[in-house]
Motif scaffolding. Structure first.
Motif, mmCIF file in Angstrom:
data_model
loop_
_atom_site.group_PDB
_atom_site.id
_atom_site.type_symbol
_atom_site.label_atom_id
_atom_site.label_comp_id
_atom_site.label_asym_id
_atom_site.label_seq_id
_atom_site.Cartn_x
_atom_site.Cartn_y
_atom_site.Cartn_z
ATOM 1 N N SER A 107 0.833 -1.210 0.000
ATOM 2 C CA SER A 107 0.000 0.000 0.000
ATOM 3 C C SER A 107 0.868 1.261 0.000
ATOM 4 O O SER A 107 1.851 1.361 0.737
ATOM 5 C CB SER A 107 -0.949 -0.025 1.209
ATOM 6 O OG SER A 107 -0.820 1.111 2.022
ATOM 7 N N PHE A 148 -6.414 -6.937 2.482
ATOM 8 C CA PHE A 148 -7.353 -6.268 1.583
ATOM 9 C C PHE A 148 -8.257 -7.277 0.864
ATOM 10 O O PHE A 148 -9.438 -7.018 0.658
ATOM 11 C CB PHE A 148 -6.546 -5.513 0.506
ATOM 12 C CG PHE A 148 -6.419 -4.060 0.798
ATOM 13 C CD1 PHE A 148 -5.835 -3.621 1.968
ATOM 14 C CD2 PHE A 148 -6.887 -3.123 -0.107
ATOM 15 C CE1 PHE A 148 -5.717 -2.274 2.239
ATOM 16 C CE2 PHE A 148 -6.778 -1.771 0.145
ATOM 17 C CZ PHE A 148 -6.195 -1.348 1.320
ATOM 18 N N HIS A 197 -10.002 -4.549 6.030
ATOM 19 C CA HIS A 197 -9.920 -3.109 6.341
ATOM 20 C C HIS A 197 -11.289 -2.475 6.552
ATOM 21 O O HIS A 197 -11.396 -1.393 7.110
ATOM 22 C CB HIS A 197 -9.134 -2.362 5.251
ATOM 23 C CG HIS A 197 -9.635 -2.544 3.844
ATOM 24 N ND1 HIS A 197 -9.870 -3.775 3.288
ATOM 25 C CD2 HIS A 197 -9.952 -1.633 2.892
ATOM 26 C CE1 HIS A 197 -10.288 -3.617 2.047
ATOM 27 N NE2 HIS A 197 -10.356 -2.336 1.778
ATOM 28 N N LYS A 198 -12.340 -3.157 6.083
ATOM 29 C CA LYS A 198 -13.697 -2.605 6.208
ATOM 30 C C LYS A 198 -14.470 -3.224 7.373
ATOM 31 O O LYS A 198 -15.678 -3.035 7.495
ATOM 32 C CB LYS A 198 -14.481 -2.836 4.901
ATOM 33 C CG LYS A 198 -13.854 -2.179 3.675
ATOM 34 C CD LYS A 198 -13.887 -0.658 3.750
ATOM 35 C CE LYS A 198 -13.268 -0.003 2.514
ATOM 36 N NZ LYS A 198 -12.918 1.403 2.721
ATOM 37 N N GLY A 216 -12.033 2.931 7.240
ATOM 38 C CA GLY A 216 -11.775 1.619 6.641
ATOM 39 C C GLY A 216 -10.594 1.655 5.680
ATOM 40 O O GLY A 216 -10.615 1.020 4.620
ATOM 41 N N GLN A 217 -9.570 2.418 6.052
ATOM 42 C CA GLN A 217 -8.378 2.520 5.204
ATOM 43 C C GLN A 217 -7.146 2.153 6.020
ATOM 44 O O GLN A 217 -7.197 2.076 7.248
ATOM 45 C CB GLN A 217 -8.232 3.960 4.675
ATOM 46 C CG GLN A 217 -9.400 4.353 3.771
ATOM 47 C CD GLN A 217 -9.296 5.777 3.265
ATOM 48 O OE1 GLN A 217 -8.932 6.680 4.013
ATOM 49 N NE2 GLN A 217 -9.623 5.988 2.018
ATOM 50 N N GLU A 243 -3.850 8.085 9.617
ATOM 51 C CA GLU A 243 -3.447 9.081 8.592
ATOM 52 C C GLU A 243 -1.928 8.997 8.406
ATOM 53 O O GLU A 243 -1.134 9.371 9.291
ATOM 54 C CB GLU A 243 -3.860 10.523 8.921
ATOM 55 C CG GLU A 243 -5.299 10.849 8.532
ATOM 56 C CD GLU A 243 -5.563 10.773 7.010
ATOM 57 O OE1 GLU A 243 -4.640 10.999 6.211
ATOM 58 O OE2 GLU A 243 -6.700 10.459 6.634
ATOM 59 N N ARG A 265 0.419 10.565 6.735
ATOM 60 C CA ARG A 265 1.358 11.695 6.873
ATOM 61 C C ARG A 265 1.517 12.095 8.340
ATOM 62 O O ARG A 265 2.612 12.461 8.778
ATOM 63 C CB ARG A 265 0.902 12.859 5.992
ATOM 64 C CG ARG A 265 0.892 12.483 4.496
ATOM 65 C CD ARG A 265 0.097 13.451 3.649
ATOM 66 N NE ARG A 265 -0.074 12.981 2.282
ATOM 67 C CZ ARG A 265 -1.067 12.175 1.865
ATOM 68 N NH1 ARG A 265 -1.999 11.737 2.714
ATOM 69 N NH2 ARG A 265 -1.135 11.792 0.611
HETATM 70 N N1 LIG Z 1 -5.506 9.782 3.938
HETATM 71 C C1 LIG Z 1 -5.266 8.389 4.244
HETATM 72 C C2 LIG Z 1 -5.558 7.583 2.995
HETATM 73 C C3 LIG Z 1 -5.365 6.110 3.242
HETATM 74 C C4 LIG Z 1 -5.692 5.291 2.004
HETATM 75 O O1 LIG Z 1 -6.306 5.755 1.019
HETATM 76 N N2 LIG Z 1 -5.284 4.019 2.064
HETATM 77 C C5 LIG Z 1 -5.597 3.121 0.997
HETATM 78 C C6 LIG Z 1 -4.445 2.157 0.772
HETATM 79 S S1 LIG Z 1 -2.977 3.008 0.247
HETATM 80 C C7 LIG Z 1 -6.814 2.321 1.397
HETATM 81 O O2 LIG Z 1 -6.928 1.887 2.519
HETATM 82 N N3 LIG Z 1 -7.731 2.128 0.453
HETATM 83 C C8 LIG Z 1 -8.915 1.358 0.669
HETATM 84 C C9 LIG Z 1 -10.139 2.201 0.703
HETATM 85 O O3 LIG Z 1 -10.056 3.434 0.603
HETATM 86 O O4 LIG Z 1 -11.202 1.617 0.797
HETATM 87 C C10 LIG Z 1 -3.812 8.205 4.712
HETATM 88 O O5 LIG Z 1 -2.952 8.922 4.205
HETATM 89 O O6 LIG Z 1 -3.562 7.362 5.595
#
Ligand SMILES: N[C@@H](CCC(=O)N[C@@H](CS)C(=O)NCC(=O)O)C(=O)O
Length: 203
Positions: free
Chosen positions: A10, A34, A39-40, A51-52, A65, A67
């Protein structure tokens, strides 16, 4: 021990893995699967309510987050990825905001289309191509002034771009990047860092 909940492939997890490698910080990675939609579901939704990935837990302190996690790790261990001078920090924040707002949304369209099997409409790719060229022109101008985005040293600004460029180089937009000599030289230099090889599982 810092616990990271994420996935080694990721982009957002890789920013954190790079920060950990560059600051030589011990950690434990719990892979969030995934493929099964982990994640969900709980317990991950308690760690990251959108869920990320990634999310972090450090001695009972949990947040998310990518960053924010990178900044926290660097500050916690006294790393060198945040400039100590006010102007250097301002530039770092400027380039991280450019990454978030003006670079990543465009480059991700190509990564979705060519790497992650999420086809994008031709009009979407065309608009993304224009946005990417604008961002690369701005990065090129910045990198003519200093070897790294925030000055003379690698910072979180550089780190935040790395996961996206790594994947972009496996797509046809590699040719777009090649049109920008300072961006290309910068990418060659930072992608050869041992910490990046470690973060991407190449070393
Ligand atoms: N702003 C979040 C974005 C996180 C993000 O988009 N992660 C992606 C993987 S790189 C994810 O979990 N995607 C699945 C989804 O959005 O459902 C961060 O920087 O941590």
């Amino acid at each position: 021990m810092i616990k990271i909940f994420g996935h080694p492939a990721s982009t957002c997890t890789r920013k954190v893995l790079m920060t950990l490698a560059e600051t030589k910080t011990p950690f434990e990675l719990t892979v969030v699967d995934f493929a099964t939609g982990e994640h969900k579901k709980q317990p991950h939704l308690s760690r990251q309510p959108f869920g990320q990935i990634p999310a972090i837990e450090d001695d009972g302190f949990a947040f998310y987050e990518s960053r924010a996690i990178c900044r926290y790790i660097n500050e916690k261990v006294g790393g060198s990825l945040i400039p100590v001078d006010l102007k250097g920090r301002a530039l770092m924040e400027q380039w991280i905001s450019v990454e978030t707002s003006n670079f990543t949304p465009h480059v991700m369209k190509f990564i979705y289309h060519h790497v992650f099997q999420r086809p994008q409409e031709p009009a979407v790719l065309e608009a993304a191509g224009k946005g990417l060229e604008t961002a690369l022109g701005v990065l090129e101008a910045g990198l003519t002034k200093s070897p790294f985005l925030a000055g003379a040293q690698l910072s979180l600004a550089d780190v935040c771009y790395m996961p996206y460029i790594e994947y972009a180089m496996a797509t046809p937009v590699k040719a777009t990047f090649a049109k920008y000599p300072h961006v290309s030289a910068w990418w060659t230099k930072i992608s050869e860092l041992p910490s990046w090889k470690k973060a991407t599982g190449k070393a």
